[in-house]
Design a protein around this motif. Structure first.
Motif, PDB file in Angstrom:
ATOM      1  N   ARG A  56       9.564 -17.675 -32.516  1.00 46.10           N
ATOM      2  CA  ARG A  56      10.427 -18.815 -32.813  1.00 46.10           C
ATOM      3  C   ARG A  56       9.598 -20.079 -32.968  1.00 46.10           C
ATOM      4  N   GLU A  66       4.551 -18.287 -25.912  1.00 46.27           N
ATOM      5  CA  GLU A  66       5.543 -17.264 -26.261  1.00 46.27           C
ATOM      6  C   GLU A  66       4.953 -15.856 -26.159  1.00 46.27           C
ATOM      7  N   TRP A  73      12.096 -14.186 -28.328  1.00 50.93           N
ATOM      8  CA  TRP A  73      12.620 -15.230 -29.200  1.00 50.93           C
ATOM      9  C   TRP A  73      12.487 -14.891 -30.682  1.00 50.93           C
TER      10      TRP A  73
END
Length: 143
Positions: A56, A66, A73
């Motif tokens: 994302r 992340e 995500w």
């Protein structure tokens, strides 16, 4: 079809190939704000496809966070006959490679951060329903 990381933004480039030739003909490159971190693409027809957005985040530091925390995500987008992008599935941990069964009734997505392969059933509107998952212990699926 290929993921195309251009300086003007990421897109999916669609080509035609005539059997018996060595050449591809560029048809078009499609882009969308929904397609911001494409990793792989799978054709469903000559003009429709699914593509993975592996993350994302777009900034380097957020992408590293992340990956490190295995955030789910990532998502999959669908490009339909109307020439529009829609979100097909969400909540995937680093969706990487994508493939389809020979009959087109199952879409397989490698989720590298889990590590797993998710199996989805495509609906007529392009959305994907999760129907199964294989989690690996000593193996990380990629493209």
């Amino acid at each position: 079809m290929f993921v195309n990381h251009q300086r003007t933004g990421d897109g999916i480039s669609i080509f035609r190939h005539k059997i018996g030739t060595k050449y591809l003909q560029h048809v078009k490159t499609v882009k969308s704000p929904l397609l911001y971190a494409p990793n792989d693409v799978v054709a469903m027809s000559r003009s429709t496809f699914y593509a993975t957005n592996d993350m994302r985040s777009t900034s380097r530091i957020m992408r590293q966070i992340e990956i490190f925390f295995g955030m789910a995500w990532g998502h999959i987008v669908y490009y339909g006959h109307e020439g529009m992008f829609t979100t097909a599935a969400t909540g995937i941990s680093y969706p990487n490679g994508i493939a389809r069964s020979a009959d087109g009734n199952t879409i397989y997505v490698a989720a590298s951060s889990e590590p797993s392969v998710n199996m989805f059933r495509p609906a007529s509107d392009g959305t994907l329903a999760l129907v199964g998952k294989t989690v690996f212990k000593d193996f990380v699926p990629d493209n």
